[in-house]
Scaffold this motif. Structure first.
Motif, mmCIF file in Angstrom:
data_model
loop_
_atom_site.group_PDB
_atom_site.id
_atom_site.type_symbol
_atom_site.label_atom_id
_atom_site.label_comp_id
_atom_site.label_asym_id
_atom_site.label_seq_id
_atom_site.Cartn_x
_atom_site.Cartn_y
_atom_site.Cartn_z
ATOM 1 N N VAL A 127 41.240 34.455 46.108
ATOM 2 C CA VAL A 127 40.163 35.321 46.572
ATOM 3 C C VAL A 127 38.975 35.092 45.637
ATOM 4 O O VAL A 127 39.091 35.280 44.429
ATOM 5 C CB VAL A 127 40.610 36.798 46.553
ATOM 6 C CG1 VAL A 127 39.487 37.709 46.974
ATOM 7 C CG2 VAL A 127 41.836 37.003 47.428
ATOM 8 N N THR A 128 37.848 34.668 46.198
ATOM 9 C CA THR A 128 36.701 34.262 45.376
ATOM 10 C C THR A 128 35.478 35.136 45.636
ATOM 11 O O THR A 128 35.140 35.433 46.783
ATOM 12 C CB THR A 128 36.348 32.785 45.662
ATOM 13 O OG1 THR A 128 37.496 31.978 45.381
ATOM 14 C CG2 THR A 128 35.186 32.319 44.802
ATOM 15 N N TYR A 129 34.832 35.511 44.524
ATOM 16 C CA TYR A 129 33.576 36.263 44.547
ATOM 17 C C TYR A 129 32.565 35.507 43.698
ATOM 18 O O TYR A 129 32.905 34.958 42.653
ATOM 19 C CB TYR A 129 33.755 37.657 43.948
ATOM 20 C CG TYR A 129 34.674 38.543 44.735
ATOM 21 C CD1 TYR A 129 34.166 39.381 45.725
ATOM 22 C CD2 TYR A 129 36.045 38.556 44.495
ATOM 23 C CE1 TYR A 129 35.011 40.210 46.451
ATOM 24 C CE2 TYR A 129 36.892 39.374 45.223
ATOM 25 C CZ TYR A 129 36.366 40.199 46.202
ATOM 26 O OH TYR A 129 37.200 41.009 46.926
ATOM 27 N N SER A 130 31.300 35.502 44.127
ATOM 28 C CA SER A 130 30.256 34.832 43.360
ATOM 29 C C SER A 130 28.920 35.501 43.615
ATOM 30 O O SER A 130 28.671 36.000 44.712
ATOM 31 C CB SER A 130 30.169 33.355 43.765
ATOM 32 O OG SER A 130 29.141 32.710 43.048
ATOM 33 N N ASP A 131 28.081 35.492 42.588
ATOM 34 C CA ASP A 131 26.716 35.947 42.812
ATOM 35 C C ASP A 131 25.802 34.731 42.977
ATOM 36 O O ASP A 131 24.611 34.881 43.161
ATOM 37 C CB ASP A 131 26.236 36.879 41.694
ATOM 38 C CG ASP A 131 25.914 36.162 40.392
ATOM 39 O OD1 ASP A 131 26.256 34.974 40.244
ATOM 40 O OD2 ASP A 131 25.334 36.799 39.497
ATOM 41 N N GLY A 132 26.397 33.521 42.903
ATOM 42 C CA GLY A 132 25.646 32.293 43.123
ATOM 43 C C GLY A 132 24.809 31.839 41.946
ATOM 44 O O GLY A 132 24.308 30.727 41.931
ATOM 45 N N GLU A 133 24.653 32.695 40.953
ATOM 46 C CA GLU A 133 23.775 32.372 39.828
ATOM 47 C C GLU A 133 24.488 32.464 38.485
ATOM 48 O O GLU A 133 24.403 31.561 37.666
ATOM 49 C CB GLU A 133 22.584 33.323 39.844
ATOM 50 C CG GLU A 133 21.494 32.976 38.861
ATOM 51 C CD GLU A 133 20.314 33.926 39.011
ATOM 52 O OE1 GLU A 133 19.784 34.355 37.967
ATOM 53 O OE2 GLU A 133 19.930 34.243 40.154
ATOM 54 N N ASN A 134 25.170 33.586 38.241
ATOM 55 C CA ASN A 134 25.785 33.821 36.935
ATOM 56 C C ASN A 134 27.267 33.482 36.876
ATOM 57 O O ASN A 134 27.757 33.087 35.834
ATOM 58 C CB ASN A 134 25.634 35.299 36.535
ATOM 59 C CG ASN A 134 24.197 35.688 36.364
ATOM 60 O OD1 ASN A 134 23.487 35.122 35.559
ATOM 61 N ND2 ASN A 134 23.750 36.660 37.146
ATOM 62 N N TYR A 135 27.987 33.684 37.960
ATOM 63 C CA TYR A 135 29.437 33.541 37.901
ATOM 64 C C TYR A 135 30.051 33.254 39.263
ATOM 65 O O TYR A 135 29.470 33.564 40.315
ATOM 66 C CB TYR A 135 30.088 34.821 37.364
ATOM 67 C CG TYR A 135 29.965 35.970 38.327
ATOM 68 C CD1 TYR A 135 30.915 36.159 39.335
ATOM 69 C CD2 TYR A 135 28.886 36.843 38.279
ATOM 70 C CE1 TYR A 135 30.781 37.189 40.255
ATOM 71 C CE2 TYR A 135 28.766 37.868 39.186
ATOM 72 C CZ TYR A 135 29.705 38.042 40.178
ATOM 73 O OH TYR A 135 29.584 39.042 41.091
ATOM 74 N N THR A 136 31.230 32.683 39.226
ATOM 75 C CA THR A 136 32.159 32.624 40.344
ATOM 76 C C THR A 136 33.497 33.022 39.756
ATOM 77 O O THR A 136 33.942 32.439 38.758
ATOM 78 C CB THR A 136 32.248 31.210 40.951
ATOM 79 O OG1 THR A 136 30.960 30.844 41.452
ATOM 80 C CG2 THR A 136 33.270 31.158 42.078
ATOM 81 N N VAL A 137 34.125 34.036 40.327
ATOM 82 C CA VAL A 137 35.440 34.480 39.875
ATOM 83 C C VAL A 137 36.416 34.278 41.026
ATOM 84 O O VAL A 137 36.186 34.782 42.130
ATOM 85 C CB VAL A 137 35.434 35.969 39.451
ATOM 86 C CG1 VAL A 137 36.845 36.423 39.088
ATOM 87 C CG2 VAL A 137 34.498 36.190 38.266
ATOM 88 N N THR A 138 37.467 33.519 40.746
ATOM 89 C CA THR A 138 38.532 33.320 41.714
ATOM 90 C C THR A 138 39.779 34.012 41.200
ATOM 91 O O THR A 138 40.299 33.652 40.138
ATOM 92 C CB THR A 138 38.808 31.821 41.958
ATOM 93 O OG1 THR A 138 37.596 31.204 42.421
ATOM 94 C CG2 THR A 138 39.906 31.626 42.983
ATOM 95 N N PHE A 139 40.222 35.019 41.937
ATOM 96 C CA PHE A 139 41.445 35.730 41.602
ATOM 97 C C PHE A 139 42.607 34.980 42.248
ATOM 98 O O PHE A 139 42.553 34.668 43.435
ATOM 99 C CB PHE A 139 41.398 37.167 42.143
ATOM 100 C CG PHE A 139 40.366 38.031 41.474
ATOM 101 C CD1 PHE A 139 40.677 38.721 40.305
ATOM 102 C CD2 PHE A 139 39.098 38.167 42.002
ATOM 103 C CE1 PHE A 139 39.734 39.537 39.686
ATOM 104 C CE2 PHE A 139 38.146 38.966 41.393
ATOM 105 C CZ PHE A 139 38.470 39.656 40.225
ATOM 106 N N VAL A 140 43.634 34.696 41.469
ATOM 107 C CA VAL A 140 44.795 33.954 41.967
ATOM 108 C C VAL A 140 45.975 34.923 42.015
ATOM 109 O O VAL A 140 46.479 35.357 40.978
ATOM 110 C CB VAL A 140 45.113 32.740 41.073
ATOM 111 C CG1 VAL A 140 46.294 31.963 41.648
ATOM 112 C CG2 VAL A 140 43.889 31.848 40.894
ATOM 113 N N PHE A 141 46.385 35.243 43.241
ATOM 114 C CA PHE A 141 47.486 36.173 43.464
ATOM 115 C C PHE A 141 48.748 35.413 43.844
ATOM 116 O O PHE A 141 48.685 34.240 44.229
ATOM 117 C CB PHE A 141 47.138 37.134 44.614
ATOM 118 C CG PHE A 141 46.011 38.070 44.307
ATOM 119 C CD1 PHE A 141 46.266 39.296 43.710
ATOM 120 C CD2 PHE A 141 44.703 37.729 44.606
ATOM 121 C CE1 PHE A 141 45.222 40.171 43.421
ATOM 122 C CE2 PHE A 141 43.653 38.600 44.325
ATOM 123 C CZ PHE A 141 43.924 39.825 43.722
#
Length: 167
Positions: A127-141
Motif C-alpha cells: 500500500v503506497t502513499y506519496s505527496d510526490g515531492e517529499n516522500y513515498t511510503v510503501t507499507f508492506v503487509f
C-alpha cells in the motif's frame, strides 16, 4: 524519609513495563517523519538523501552489506544506497521494527485514507502513499488473500527524485 522511599519502592518495581505506542500513534509518526525529514522510525537521525558513509561514521559498519543495501539488523533498518556515487547516497530506507506488527491495514487506511496504489505481490500486500515531492511510503503487509486486515511487516521510505543506479 527513608521509610517512605522503602515503602514506595515496591510500587515502582511492580509497575508494568511501558508498551509500544498504539498503532495510530505509530502511523502518525511514520508519516510525520517521512514528510518532515524523510526519515523512518528506526533510521533517525539519518534520512533518504544522506550518505551511507555518514551512517557508518556514526553507527559503525553495517552488520551485513551488499552492493546496494546496508543492513543494521539490531536497529531494524536497511539502507538502500546508490553505489555509483562516491558518497553512497541513501535512496530508500526499509524499516522493520517489531512494533510495526501492531499496525493493521485498517489502521493505515483509516488514518491516511485511500492509497495512491495497492497490490498483492509475492505473498505481500503493498500500500503506497506519496505527496510526490517529499516522500513515498510503501507499507508492506502480510498477504491480504487469507486475511482482509493483515499486519504490517515493514515499510519503505523513498524520496522522489532519488533512485538506485546500477554501475
Amino acid at each position: 524519609m527513608l521509610t517512605l522511599l522503602a515503602l514506595a519502592a515496591p510500587a515502582f518495581a511492580s509497575e508494568p513495563p511501558t508498551s509500544d505506542p498504539a498503532p495510530d500513534i505509530l502511523v502518525r509518526q511514520i508519516m510525520g517523519l517521512a514528510f518532515e525529514s524523510q526519515q523512518s522510525i528506526n533510521s533517525v537521525p539519518f534520512a533518504a538523501g544522506d550518505s551511507l558513509k555518514k551512517v557508518i561514521k556514526k553507527w559503525g559498519p553495517p552488520e551485513d552489506i551488499s552492493t546496494v543495501a546496508a543492513n543494521y539488523w539490531s536497529r531494524n533498518v536497511r539502507f538502500i544506497y546508490d553505489g555509483s556515487t562516491g558518497r553512497k547516497t541513501i535512496v530508500a530506507i526499509e524499516d522493520f521494527g517489531p512494533q510495526l506488527k501492531t499496525i493493521h491495514l485498517s489502521d493505515v487506511k483509516g488514518l491516511i485514507g485511500n492509497p495512491d496504489s495497492e497490490k498483492e505481490q509475492e505473498g505481500n500486500y503493498y500500500v503506497t502513499y506519496s505527496d510526490g515531492e517529499n516522500y513515498t511510503v510503501t507499507f508492506v503487509f502480510e498477504s491480504a488473500f487469507d486475511n482482509s486486515n493483515p499486519s504490517l511487516t515493514m515499510y519503505i521510505l523513498e524520496k522522489p527524485g532519488l533512485e538506485l543506479k546500477q554501475k
